[in-house]
Design a protein around this motif. Sequence first.
Motif, PDB file in Angstrom:
ATOM      1  N   VAL A   1       0.882  -1.166   0.000  1.00  0.00           N
ATOM      2  CA  VAL A   1       0.000   0.000   0.000  1.00  0.00           C
ATOM      3  C   VAL A   1       0.920   1.216   0.000  1.00  0.00           C
ATOM      4  O   VAL A   1       1.778   1.358   0.881  1.00  0.00           O
ATOM      5  N   VAL A   2       0.764   2.063  -1.013  1.00  0.00           N
ATOM      6  CA  VAL A   2       1.570   3.280  -1.118  1.00  0.00           C
ATOM      7  C   VAL A   2       0.733   4.486  -0.712  1.00  0.00           C
ATOM      8  O   VAL A   2      -0.490   4.422  -0.661  1.00  0.00           O
ATOM      9  N   ASN A   3       1.423   5.577  -0.429  1.00  0.00           N
ATOM     10  CA  ASN A   3       0.763   6.820  -0.007  1.00  0.00           C
ATOM     11  C   ASN A   3      -0.109   6.617   1.224  1.00  0.00           C
ATOM     12  O   ASN A   3      -1.211   7.174   1.313  1.00  0.00           O
ATOM     13  N   VAL A   4       0.362   5.851   2.193  1.00  0.00           N
ATOM     14  CA  VAL A   4      -0.410   5.606   3.412  1.00  0.00           C
ATOM     15  C   VAL A   4      -0.534   6.909   4.192  1.00  0.00           C
ATOM     16  O   VAL A   4       0.448   7.618   4.414  1.00  0.00           O
ATOM     17  N   ARG A   5      -1.746   7.209   4.590  1.00  0.00           N
ATOM     18  CA  ARG A   5      -2.042   8.431   5.340  1.00  0.00           C
ATOM     19  C   ARG A   5      -3.002   8.110   6.477  1.00  0.00           C
ATOM     20  O   ARG A   5      -3.719   7.111   6.447  1.00  0.00           O
ATOM     21  N   PHE A   6      -3.024   8.997   7.463  1.00  0.00           N
ATOM     22  CA  PHE A   6      -3.967   8.908   8.573  1.00  0.00           C
ATOM     23  C   PHE A   6      -4.756  10.205   8.639  1.00  0.00           C
ATOM     24  O   PHE A   6      -4.233  11.275   8.336  1.00  0.00           O
ATOM     25  N   ALA A   7      -5.995  10.093   9.054  1.00  0.00           N
ATOM     26  CA  ALA A   7      -6.824  11.273   9.306  1.00  0.00           C
ATOM     27  C   ALA A   7      -7.626  10.989  10.566  1.00  0.00           C
ATOM     28  O   ALA A   7      -7.890   9.836  10.906  1.00  0.00           O
ATOM     29  N   SER A   8      -7.988  12.039  11.255  1.00  0.00           N
ATOM     30  CA  SER A   8      -8.832  11.871  12.441  1.00  0.00           C
ATOM     31  C   SER A   8      -9.877  12.974  12.456  1.00  0.00           C
ATOM     32  O   SER A   8      -9.679  14.043  11.890  1.00  0.00           O
ATOM     33  N   ALA A   9     -10.980  12.651  13.102  1.00  0.00           N
ATOM     34  CA  ALA A   9     -12.067  13.625  13.197  1.00  0.00           C
ATOM     35  C   ALA A   9     -12.901  13.308  14.427  1.00  0.00           C
ATOM     36  O   ALA A   9     -13.076  12.145  14.785  1.00  0.00           O
ATOM     37  N   ALA A  10     -13.399  14.350  15.066  1.00  0.00           N
ATOM     38  CA  ALA A  10     -14.344  14.163  16.169  1.00  0.00           C
ATOM     39  C   ALA A  10     -15.690  13.830  15.546  1.00  0.00           C
ATOM     40  O   ALA A  10     -16.151  14.522  14.639  1.00  0.00           O
ATOM     41  N   VAL A  11     -16.307  12.743  15.991  1.00  0.00           N
ATOM     42  CA  VAL A  11     -17.606  12.360  15.433  1.00  0.00           C
ATOM     43  C   VAL A  11     -18.752  12.711  16.363  1.00  0.00           C
ATOM     44  O   VAL A  11     -19.894  12.767  15.942  1.00  0.00           O
ATOM     45  N   MET A  12     -18.442  12.908  17.631  1.00  0.00           N
ATOM     46  CA  MET A  12     -19.404  13.369  18.628  1.00  0.00           C
ATOM     47  C   MET A  12     -18.609  13.712  19.877  1.00  0.00           C
ATOM     48  O   MET A  12     -17.415  13.437  19.940  1.00  0.00           O
ATOM     49  N   ALA A  13     -19.223  14.304  20.839  1.00  0.00           N
ATOM     50  CA  ALA A  13     -18.514  14.669  22.065  1.00  0.00           C
ATOM     51  C   ALA A  13     -17.903  13.415  22.692  1.00  0.00           C
ATOM     52  O   ALA A  13     -18.596  12.440  22.944  1.00  0.00           O
ATOM     53  N   GLY A  14     -16.595  13.435  22.889  1.00  0.00           N
ATOM     54  CA  GLY A  14     -15.924  12.328  23.546  1.00  0.00           C
ATOM     55  C   GLY A  14     -15.586  11.148  22.660  1.00  0.00           C
ATOM     56  O   GLY A  14     -15.162  10.111  23.159  1.00  0.00           O
ATOM     57  N   ALA A  15     -15.751  11.271  21.327  1.00  0.00           N
ATOM     58  CA  ALA A  15     -15.430  10.166  20.431  1.00  0.00           C
ATOM     59  C   ALA A  15     -14.714  10.702  19.190  1.00  0.00           C
ATOM     60  O   ALA A  15     -15.047  11.763  18.681  1.00  0.00           O
ATOM     61  N   ALA A  16     -13.726   9.933  18.739  1.00  0.00           N
ATOM     62  CA  ALA A  16     -12.963  10.336  17.564  1.00  0.00           C
ATOM     63  C   ALA A  16     -12.820   9.159  16.613  1.00  0.00           C
ATOM     64  O   ALA A  16     -12.699   8.011  17.039  1.00  0.00           O
ATOM     65  N   GLU A  17     -12.842   9.469  15.314  1.00  0.00           N
ATOM     66  CA  GLU A  17     -12.596   8.460  14.287  1.00  0.00           C
ATOM     67  C   GLU A  17     -11.156   8.592  13.817  1.00  0.00           C
ATOM     68  O   GLU A  17     -10.656   9.693  13.624  1.00  0.00           O
ATOM     69  N   ILE A  18     -10.501   7.460  13.640  1.00  0.00           N
ATOM     70  CA  ILE A  18      -9.189   7.412  13.024  1.00  0.00           C
ATOM     71  C   ILE A  18      -9.359   6.651  11.716  1.00  0.00           C
ATOM     72  O   ILE A  18      -9.944   5.567  11.679  1.00  0.00           O
ATOM     73  N   LEU A  19      -8.849   7.221  10.630  1.00  0.00           N
ATOM     74  CA  LEU A  19      -8.941   6.624   9.308  1.00  0.00           C
ATOM     75  C   LEU A  19      -7.529   6.443   8.766  1.00  0.00           C
ATOM     76  O   LEU A  19      -6.722   7.370   8.817  1.00  0.00           O
ATOM     77  N   ALA A  20      -7.221   5.237   8.293  1.00  0.00           N
ATOM     78  CA  ALA A  20      -5.973   4.965   7.581  1.00  0.00           C
ATOM     79  C   ALA A  20      -6.361   4.677   6.142  1.00  0.00           C
ATOM     80  O   ALA A  20      -7.320   3.936   5.892  1.00  0.00           O
ATOM     81  N   TYR A  21      -5.628   5.259   5.176  1.00  0.00           N
ATOM     82  CA  TYR A  21      -5.969   5.023   3.786  1.00  0.00           C
ATOM     83  C   TYR A  21      -4.725   5.095   2.922  1.00  0.00           C
ATOM     84  O   TYR A  21      -3.700   5.676   3.308  1.00  0.00           O
ATOM     85  N   GLY A  22      -4.815   4.482   1.758  1.00  0.00           N
ATOM     86  CA  GLY A  22      -3.709   4.484   0.815  1.00  0.00           C
ATOM     87  C   GLY A  22      -4.138   3.801  -0.472  1.00  0.00           C
ATOM     88  O   GLY A  22      -5.309   3.448  -0.651  1.00  0.00           O
ATOM     89  N   THR A  23      -3.176   3.578  -1.363  1.00  0.00           N
ATOM     90  CA  THR A  23      -3.448   2.932  -2.638  1.00  0.00           C
ATOM     91  C   THR A  23      -2.831   1.548  -2.643  1.00  0.00           C
ATOM     92  O   THR A  23      -1.611   1.400  -2.486  1.00  0.00           O
ATOM     93  N   ALA A  24      -3.663   0.539  -2.827  1.00  0.00           N
ATOM     94  CA  ALA A  24      -3.187  -0.844  -2.899  1.00  0.00           C
ATOM     95  C   ALA A  24      -2.535  -1.070  -4.254  1.00  0.00           C
ATOM     96  O   ALA A  24      -3.036  -0.610  -5.283  1.00  0.00           O
ATOM     97  N   VAL A  25      -1.398  -1.786  -4.259  1.00  0.00           N
ATOM     98  CA  VAL A  25      -0.679  -2.080  -5.489  1.00  0.00           C
ATOM     99  C   VAL A  25      -0.218  -3.531  -5.511  1.00  0.00           C
ATOM    100  O   VAL A  25      -0.073  -4.163  -4.459  1.00  0.00           O
TER     101      VAL A  25
END
Length: 106
Positions: free
Chosen positions: A79-103
């Motif tokens: 997997v190339v270009n692996v990145r992480f992102a995070s976001a608050a989805v509600m009070a007291g909870a956060a989403e973590i997202l990992a993404y990239g391009t499968a090769v």
Amino acid sequence: MGKVVLVNTDYIPGREFELLGLVKGNTIQSKNIGRDFTQGLRQIVGGELKAYTDMMSKARDEALERMVQEAETLGADAVVNVRFASAAVMAGAAEILAYGTAVRFK
């Protein structure tokens, strides 16, 4: 199949590959009331919020593992270009997202 190679670049030195597509993995973590209370006390005196650091580290690992599983389903070698992102989805909870391009290696 061997272990999926993960890189945060758009290339892997010495390897040619074909693109398989976007892969991602995510998790949502929430604070618990006991941890929240003790970490609130830590904010008063300063210092690292170790329980939250551990929680976010575990969340990143889970999101990454889910992304790798999706890549393996596609038959990916990396997997190339692996990145992480995070976001608050509600009070007291956060989403973590990992993404990239499968090769797949040629």
